[in-house]
Design a protein around this motif. Structure first.
Motif, PDB file in Angstrom:
ATOM      1  N   THR A 168      93.491  27.837  41.073  1.00 38.35           N
ATOM      2  CA  THR A 168      93.263  26.484  40.568  1.00 38.35           C
ATOM      3  C   THR A 168      94.527  25.648  40.726  1.00 38.35           C
ATOM      4  OG1 THR A 168      91.673  27.364  38.972  1.00 38.35           O
ATOM      5  CG2 THR A 168      92.535  25.156  38.546  1.00 38.35           C
ATOM      6  N   GLU A 169      95.665  26.242  40.356  1.00 38.90           N
ATOM      7  CA  GLU A 169      96.936  25.525  40.497  1.00 38.90           C
ATOM      8  C   GLU A 169      97.236  25.250  41.965  1.00 38.90           C
ATOM      9  OE1 GLU A 169      99.883  27.850  38.472  1.00 38.90           O
ATOM     10  OE2 GLU A 169      99.018  27.460  36.489  1.00 38.90           O
ATOM     11  N   THR A 170      96.962  26.246  42.828  1.00 37.81           N
ATOM     12  CA  THR A 170      97.191  26.072  44.264  1.00 37.81           C
ATOM     13  C   THR A 170      96.307  24.956  44.813  1.00 37.81           C
ATOM     14  OG1 THR A 170      97.767  28.418  44.456  1.00 37.81           O
ATOM     15  CG2 THR A 170      97.203  27.260  46.491  1.00 37.81           C
ATOM     16  N   ARG A 171      95.043  24.942  44.391  1.00 44.01           N
ATOM     17  CA  ARG A 171      94.139  23.873  44.839  1.00 44.01           C
ATOM     18  C   ARG A 171      94.641  22.512  44.366  1.00 44.01           C
ATOM     19  NH1 ARG A 171      88.407  26.889  43.623  1.00 44.01           N
ATOM     20  NH2 ARG A 171      88.360  28.099  45.543  1.00 44.01           N
ATOM     21  N   LYS A 172      95.120  22.477  43.109  1.00 36.77           N
ATOM     22  CA  LYS A 172      95.627  21.219  42.582  1.00 36.77           C
ATOM     23  C   LYS A 172      96.840  20.781  43.396  1.00 36.77           C
ATOM     24  CE  LYS A 172      97.325  18.965  38.472  1.00 36.77           C
ATOM     25  NZ  LYS A 172      98.092  19.107  37.280  1.00 36.77           N
ATOM     26  N   ARG A 173      97.761  21.750  43.658  1.00 37.48           N
ATOM     27  CA  ARG A 173      98.933  21.421  44.461  1.00 37.48           C
ATOM     28  C   ARG A 173      98.526  20.981  45.863  1.00 37.48           C
ATOM     29  NH1 ARG A 173     101.815  26.481  44.420  1.00 37.48           N
ATOM     30  NH2 ARG A 173     100.745  27.160  42.572  1.00 37.48           N
ATOM     31  N   ARG A 174      97.517  21.690  46.432  1.00 42.12           N
ATOM     32  CA  ARG A 174      97.048  21.321  47.772  1.00 42.12           C
ATOM     33  C   ARG A 174      96.483  19.908  47.762  1.00 42.12           C
ATOM     34  NH1 ARG A 174      91.578  22.937  50.514  1.00 42.12           N
ATOM     35  NH2 ARG A 174      91.068  22.044  48.529  1.00 42.12           N
ATOM     36  N   ASN A 175      95.672  19.594  46.718  1.00 38.38           N
ATOM     37  CA  ASN A 175      95.112  18.246  46.622  1.00 38.38           C
ATOM     38  C   ASN A 175      96.225  17.209  46.476  1.00 38.38           C
ATOM     39  OD1 ASN A 175      92.506  19.194  46.851  1.00 38.38           O
ATOM     40  ND2 ASN A 175      92.151  19.274  44.660  1.00 38.38           N
ATOM     41  N   ASP A 176      97.241  17.553  45.649  1.00 42.53           N
ATOM     42  CA  ASP A 176      98.379  16.643  45.505  1.00 42.53           C
ATOM     43  C   ASP A 176      99.090  16.464  46.844  1.00 42.53           C
ATOM     44  OD1 ASP A 176      97.792  16.386  42.832  1.00 42.53           O
ATOM     45  OD2 ASP A 176      99.350  17.787  42.142  1.00 42.53           O
ATOM     46  N   LEU A 177      99.277  17.584  47.560  1.00 44.00           N
ATOM     47  CA  LEU A 177      99.943  17.516  48.862  1.00 44.00           C
ATOM     48  C   LEU A 177      99.107  16.724  49.864  1.00 44.00           C
ATOM     49  CD1 LEU A 177     101.422  21.126  49.207  1.00 44.00           C
ATOM     50  CD2 LEU A 177     102.664  18.995  48.821  1.00 44.00           C
ATOM     51  N   VAL A 178      97.780  16.898  49.796  1.00 40.96           N
ATOM     52  CA  VAL A 178      96.901  16.133  50.693  1.00 40.96           C
ATOM     53  C   VAL A 178      97.049  14.641  50.389  1.00 40.96           C
ATOM     54  CG1 VAL A 178      94.477  15.609  51.184  1.00 40.96           C
ATOM     55  CG2 VAL A 178      95.251  17.976  51.166  1.00 40.96           C
ATOM     56  N   LYS A 179      97.079  14.302  49.077  1.00 36.04           N
ATOM     57  CA  LYS A 179      97.252  12.891  48.709  1.00 36.04           C
ATOM     58  C   LYS A 179      98.607  12.389  49.171  1.00 36.04           C
ATOM     59  CE  LYS A 179      94.166  13.009  44.710  1.00 36.04           C
ATOM     60  NZ  LYS A 179      94.073  12.992  43.249  1.00 36.04           N
ATOM     61  N   GLN A 180      99.646  13.221  48.976  1.00 31.17           N
ATOM     62  CA  GLN A 180     100.981  12.824  49.438  1.00 31.17           C
ATOM     63  C   GLN A 180     100.995  12.656  50.951  1.00 31.17           C
ATOM     64  OE1 GLN A 180     103.716  15.772  48.015  1.00 31.17           O
ATOM     65  NE2 GLN A 180     103.685  15.022  45.912  1.00 31.17           N
ATOM     66  N   ARG A 181     100.337  13.600  51.659  1.00 27.03           N
ATOM     67  CA  ARG A 181     100.292  13.510  53.115  1.00 27.03           C
ATOM     68  C   ARG A 181      99.564  12.250  53.549  1.00 27.03           C
ATOM     69  NH1 ARG A 181      96.492  17.361  55.784  1.00 27.03           N
ATOM     70  NH2 ARG A 181      95.172  15.554  55.742  1.00 27.03           N
ATOM     71  N   GLU A 182      98.426  11.949  52.869  1.00 32.44           N
ATOM     72  CA  GLU A 182      97.678  10.750  53.224  1.00 32.44           C
ATOM     73  C   GLU A 182      98.529   9.507  52.968  1.00 32.44           C
ATOM     74  OE1 GLU A 182      94.114  11.108  50.923  1.00 32.44           O
ATOM     75  OE2 GLU A 182      93.161  12.487  52.363  1.00 32.44           O
ATOM     76  N   GLY A 183      99.243   9.518  51.817  1.00 35.13           N
ATOM     77  CA  GLY A 183     100.132   8.395  51.524  1.00 35.13           C
ATOM     78  C   GLY A 183     101.224   8.279  52.573  1.00 35.13           C
ATOM     79  N   ALA A 184     101.791   9.445  52.932  1.00 33.04           N
ATOM     80  CA  ALA A 184     102.849   9.448  53.961  1.00 33.04           C
ATOM     81  C   ALA A 184     102.289   8.983  55.299  1.00 33.04           C
ATOM     82  CB  ALA A 184     103.452  10.839  54.082  1.00 33.04           C
ATOM     83  N   GLU A 185     101.064   9.413  55.619  1.00 38.13           N
ATOM     84  CA  GLU A 185     100.446   8.981  56.883  1.00 38.13           C
ATOM     85  C   GLU A 185     100.228   7.478  56.876  1.00 38.13           C
ATOM     86  OE1 GLU A 185      96.913  11.338  57.228  1.00 38.13           O
ATOM     87  OE2 GLU A 185      97.974  13.034  58.137  1.00 38.13           O
ATOM     88  N   GLN A 186      99.779   6.940  55.704  1.00 38.71           N
ATOM     89  CA  GLN A 186      99.594   5.499  55.614  1.00 38.71           C
ATOM     90  C   GLN A 186     100.930   4.770  55.754  1.00 38.71           C
ATOM     91  OE1 GLN A 186      97.573   4.946  51.881  1.00 38.71           O
ATOM     92  NE2 GLN A 186      95.569   5.512  52.691  1.00 38.71           N
ATOM     93  N   GLU A 187     101.962   5.309  55.060  1.00 40.44           N
ATOM     94  CA  GLU A 187     103.286   4.708  55.181  1.00 40.44           C
ATOM     95  C   GLU A 187     103.784   4.817  56.621  1.00 40.44           C
ATOM     96  OE1 GLU A 187     106.038   6.277  52.328  1.00 40.44           O
ATOM     97  OE2 GLU A 187     104.680   5.874  50.657  1.00 40.44           O
ATOM     98  N   PHE A 188     103.523   5.975  57.247  1.00 36.97           N
ATOM     99  CA  PHE A 188     103.933   6.159  58.644  1.00 36.97           C
ATOM    100  C   PHE A 188     103.219   5.173  59.548  1.00 36.97           C
ATOM    101  CE2 PHE A 188     103.296   8.181  62.808  1.00 36.97           C
ATOM    102  CZ  PHE A 188     104.625   8.301  63.198  1.00 36.97           C
ATOM    103  N   ALA A 189     101.893   5.025  59.316  1.00 35.87           N
ATOM    104  CA  ALA A 189     101.123   4.084  60.137  1.00 35.87           C
ATOM    105  C   ALA A 189     101.648   2.663  59.929  1.00 35.87           C
ATOM    106  CB  ALA A 189      99.634   4.161  59.780  1.00 35.87           C
ATOM    107  N   LYS A 190     101.961   2.324  58.669  1.00 30.44           N
ATOM    108  CA  LYS A 190     102.500   0.995  58.386  1.00 30.44           C
ATOM    109  C   LYS A 190     103.856   0.829  59.058  1.00 30.44           C
ATOM    110  CE  LYS A 190     103.769  -2.052  54.586  1.00 30.44           C
ATOM    111  NZ  LYS A 190     103.986  -2.150  53.155  1.00 30.44           N
TER     112      LYS A 190
END
Length: 189
Positions: A84-106
Protein backbone atom coordinates in the motif's frame (compact mmCIF):
# COMPACT_ATOMS: atom_id res chain seq x y z
CA UNK A 1 -31.33 -99.55 45.42
CA UNK A 2 -27.80 -99.33 45.59
CA UNK A 3 -27.59 -99.93 41.88
CA UNK A 4 -30.05 -97.37 41.27
CA UNK A 5 -28.31 -95.02 43.49
CA UNK A 6 -25.07 -95.96 42.00
CA UNK A 7 -26.43 -95.44 38.56
CA UNK A 8 -27.90 -92.24 39.65
CA UNK A 9 -24.61 -91.35 41.21
CA UNK A 10 -22.73 -92.37 38.03
CA UNK A 11 -25.24 -90.57 35.99
CA UNK A 12 -24.79 -87.51 38.10
CA UNK A 13 -21.10 -88.00 38.07
CA UNK A 14 -21.14 -88.25 34.32
CA UNK A 15 -23.36 -85.21 34.12
CA UNK A 16 -21.04 -83.44 36.49
CA UNK A 17 -18.06 -84.72 34.48
CA UNK A 18 -19.73 -83.46 31.33
CA UNK A 19 -20.52 -80.24 33.05
CA UNK A 20 -16.97 -80.08 34.36
CA UNK A 21 -15.60 -80.90 30.91
CA UNK A 22 -17.96 -78.36 29.39
CA UNK A 23 -16.97 -75.88 32.10
CA UNK A 24 -13.28 -76.70 31.58
CA UNK A 25 -13.77 -76.28 27.84
CA UNK A 26 -15.61 -73.08 28.54
CA UNK A 27 -12.84 -71.98 30.89
CA UNK A 28 -10.25 -72.87 28.27
CA UNK A 29 -12.27 -71.06 25.69
CA UNK A 30 -12.68 -68.12 28.07
CA UNK A 31 -8.96 -68.28 28.82
CA UNK A 32 -8.21 -68.22 25.08
CA UNK A 33 -10.68 -65.42 24.64
CA UNK A 34 -9.13 -63.65 27.62
CA UNK A 35 -5.66 -64.09 26.11
CA UNK A 36 -7.02 -62.84 22.79
CA UNK A 37 -8.75 -59.99 24.55
CA UNK A 38 -5.63 -59.30 26.58
CA UNK A 39 -3.62 -59.24 23.33
CA UNK A 40 -6.27 -57.01 21.83
CA UNK A 41 -6.18 -54.89 25.00
CA UNK A 42 -2.38 -54.63 24.76
CA UNK A 43 -2.70 -53.83 21.08
CA UNK A 44 -5.49 -51.36 21.89
CA UNK A 45 -3.35 -49.78 24.60
CA UNK A 46 -0.40 -49.67 22.20
CA UNK A 47 -2.68 -48.19 19.60
CA UNK A 48 -4.05 -45.77 22.21
CA UNK A 49 -0.48 -44.82 23.15
CA UNK A 50 0.36 -44.36 19.46
CA UNK A 51 -2.84 -42.36 19.01
CA UNK A 52 -2.01 -40.25 22.08
CA UNK A 53 1.49 -39.76 20.70
CA UNK A 54 0.01 -38.95 17.31
CA UNK A 55 -2.43 -36.59 19.04
CA UNK A 56 0.53 -34.90 20.77
CA UNK A 57 2.36 -34.65 17.45
CA UNK A 58 -0.80 -33.33 15.83
CA UNK A 59 -1.18 -30.81 18.65
CA UNK A 60 2.45 -29.79 18.16
CA UNK A 61 1.98 -29.59 14.38
CA UNK A 62 -1.26 -27.66 14.95
CA UNK A 63 0.57 -25.21 17.21
CA UNK A 64 3.43 -24.98 14.72
CA UNK A 65 0.90 -24.44 11.92
CA UNK A 66 -0.89 -21.87 14.02
CA UNK A 67 2.39 -20.07 14.73
CA UNK A 68 3.33 -20.31 11.03
CA UNK A 69 -0.14 -19.04 10.10
CA UNK A 70 0.22 -16.13 12.51
CA UNK A 71 3.71 -15.42 11.17
CA UNK A 72 2.44 -15.67 7.58
CA UNK A 73 -0.53 -13.46 8.46
CA UNK A 74 1.80 -10.92 10.08
CA UNK A 75 4.10 -11.15 7.04
CA UNK A 76 1.12 -10.77 4.70
CA UNK A 77 -0.11 -7.82 6.75
CA UNK A 78 3.35 -6.23 6.60
CA UNK A 79 3.65 -6.95 2.88
CA UNK A 80 0.16 -5.56 2.29
CA UNK A 81 1.06 -2.45 4.27
CA UNK A 82 4.36 -2.16 2.37
CA UNK A 83 2.52 -2.70 -0.91
CA UNK A 84 0.00 0.00 0.00
CA UNK A 85 2.81 2.38 0.90
CA UNK A 86 4.69 1.44 -2.28
CA UNK A 87 1.57 2.08 -4.36
CA UNK A 88 1.09 5.41 -2.63
CA UNK A 89 4.74 6.31 -3.27
CA UNK A 90 4.38 5.14 -6.88
CA UNK A 91 1.25 7.28 -7.31
CA UNK A 92 3.10 10.23 -5.76
CA UNK A 93 6.04 9.59 -8.09
CA UNK A 94 3.69 9.31 -11.07
CA UNK A 95 2.15 12.66 -10.10
CA UNK A 96 5.62 14.15 -9.65
CA UNK A 97 6.69 12.71 -13.00
CA UNK A 98 3.58 14.10 -14.68
CA UNK A 99 4.25 17.48 -13.07
CA UNK A 100 7.89 17.29 -14.16
CA UNK A 101 6.81 16.29 -17.68
CA UNK A 102 4.44 19.26 -17.78
CA UNK A 103 7.18 21.55 -16.50
CA UNK A 104 9.57 20.00 -19.03
CA UNK A 105 7.06 20.49 -21.84
CA UNK A 106 6.54 24.09 -20.72
CA UNK A 107 10.30 24.65 -20.45
CA UNK A 108 10.77 22.99 -23.84
CA UNK A 109 8.11 25.27 -25.30
CA UNK A 110 9.81 28.29 -23.72
CA UNK A 111 13.15 27.06 -25.04
CA UNK A 112 11.76 26.64 -28.55
CA UNK A 113 10.16 30.07 -28.34
CA UNK A 114 13.46 31.55 -27.18
CA UNK A 115 15.28 29.64 -29.93
CA UNK A 116 12.82 31.06 -32.46
CA UNK A 117 13.30 34.54 -30.96
CA UNK A 118 17.06 33.97 -31.01
CA UNK A 119 16.89 32.87 -34.64
CA UNK A 120 14.77 35.95 -35.47
CA UNK A 121 17.22 38.18 -33.58
CA UNK A 122 20.14 36.54 -35.40
CA UNK A 123 18.33 37.17 -38.69
CA UNK A 124 17.71 40.80 -37.68
CA UNK A 125 21.34 41.08 -36.53
CA UNK A 126 22.57 39.65 -39.85
CA UNK A 127 20.29 42.02 -41.75
CA UNK A 128 21.47 44.96 -39.63
CA UNK A 129 25.06 43.82 -40.02
CA UNK A 130 24.62 43.64 -43.78
CA UNK A 131 23.03 47.10 -43.75
CA UNK A 132 25.80 48.36 -41.47
CA UNK A 133 28.39 46.87 -43.83
CA UNK A 134 26.58 48.55 -46.73
CA UNK A 135 26.46 51.85 -44.83
CA UNK A 136 30.14 51.46 -43.89
CA UNK A 137 30.95 50.77 -47.55
CA UNK A 138 28.84 53.75 -48.57
CA UNK A 139 30.56 55.84 -45.87
CA UNK A 140 33.94 54.80 -47.25
CA UNK A 141 32.73 55.78 -50.71
CA UNK A 142 31.46 59.13 -49.36
CA UNK A 143 34.73 59.63 -47.45
CA UNK A 144 36.67 58.88 -50.62
CA UNK A 145 34.38 61.24 -52.57
CA UNK A 146 34.67 63.88 -49.84
CA UNK A 147 38.44 63.47 -49.77
CA UNK A 148 38.48 63.82 -53.55
CA UNK A 149 36.15 66.83 -53.37
CA UNK A 150 38.23 68.31 -50.58
CA UNK A 151 41.37 67.79 -52.62
CA UNK A 152 39.65 69.33 -55.61
CA UNK A 153 38.42 72.18 -53.44
CA UNK A 154 41.93 72.77 -52.11
CA UNK A 155 43.27 72.61 -55.66
CA UNK A 156 40.54 74.99 -56.76
CA UNK A 157 41.30 77.21 -53.76
CA UNK A 158 44.98 77.15 -54.55
CA UNK A 159 44.17 77.68 -58.27
CA UNK A 160 41.78 80.46 -57.27
CA UNK A 161 44.43 81.99 -55.06
CA UNK A 162 46.90 81.67 -57.88
CA UNK A 163 44.37 83.22 -60.24
CA UNK A 164 43.67 85.99 -57.74
CA UNK A 165 47.36 86.52 -57.38
CA UNK A 166 47.66 86.45 -61.14
CA UNK A 167 44.71 88.81 -61.42
CA UNK A 168 46.22 91.12 -58.84
CA UNK A 169 49.51 90.93 -60.68
CA UNK A 170 47.74 91.54 -63.92
CA UNK A 171 45.81 94.46 -62.50
CA UNK A 172 48.92 95.81 -61.10
CA UNK A 173 50.57 95.33 -64.49
CA UNK A 174 47.61 96.81 -66.24
CA UNK A 175 47.48 99.70 -63.78
CA UNK A 176 51.21 100.12 -64.16
CA UNK A 177 50.87 99.87 -67.89
CA UNK A 178 48.03 102.32 -67.89
CA UNK A 179 49.92 104.59 -65.56
CA UNK A 180 52.94 104.36 -67.76
CA UNK A 181 50.90 104.90 -70.79
CA UNK A 182 49.37 107.96 -69.19
CA UNK A 183 52.65 109.15 -68.05
CA UNK A 184 53.97 108.63 -71.38
CA UNK A 185 51.06 110.22 -72.92
CA UNK A 186 51.43 113.05 -70.46
CA UNK A 187 55.03 113.27 -71.27
CA UNK A 188 54.31 113.39 -74.80
CA UNK A 189 51.93 116.01 -74.32
Amino acid sequence: MSDKLLQEFVSRLQKTKHLLTATTTQCEQLRRETLTLEKQLVEAEDQRARLEEMEEQLKIRFLESKVRYEDEYALKFTETKDLTETRKRRNDLVKQREGAEQEFAKALGDLRQRQDEHANLEHVARTLSEKLDAVAQERKQYEAWWTEQHNLSERFSSDLQTMRNDEASMRSLIVNSIDRSQLMSDHEI
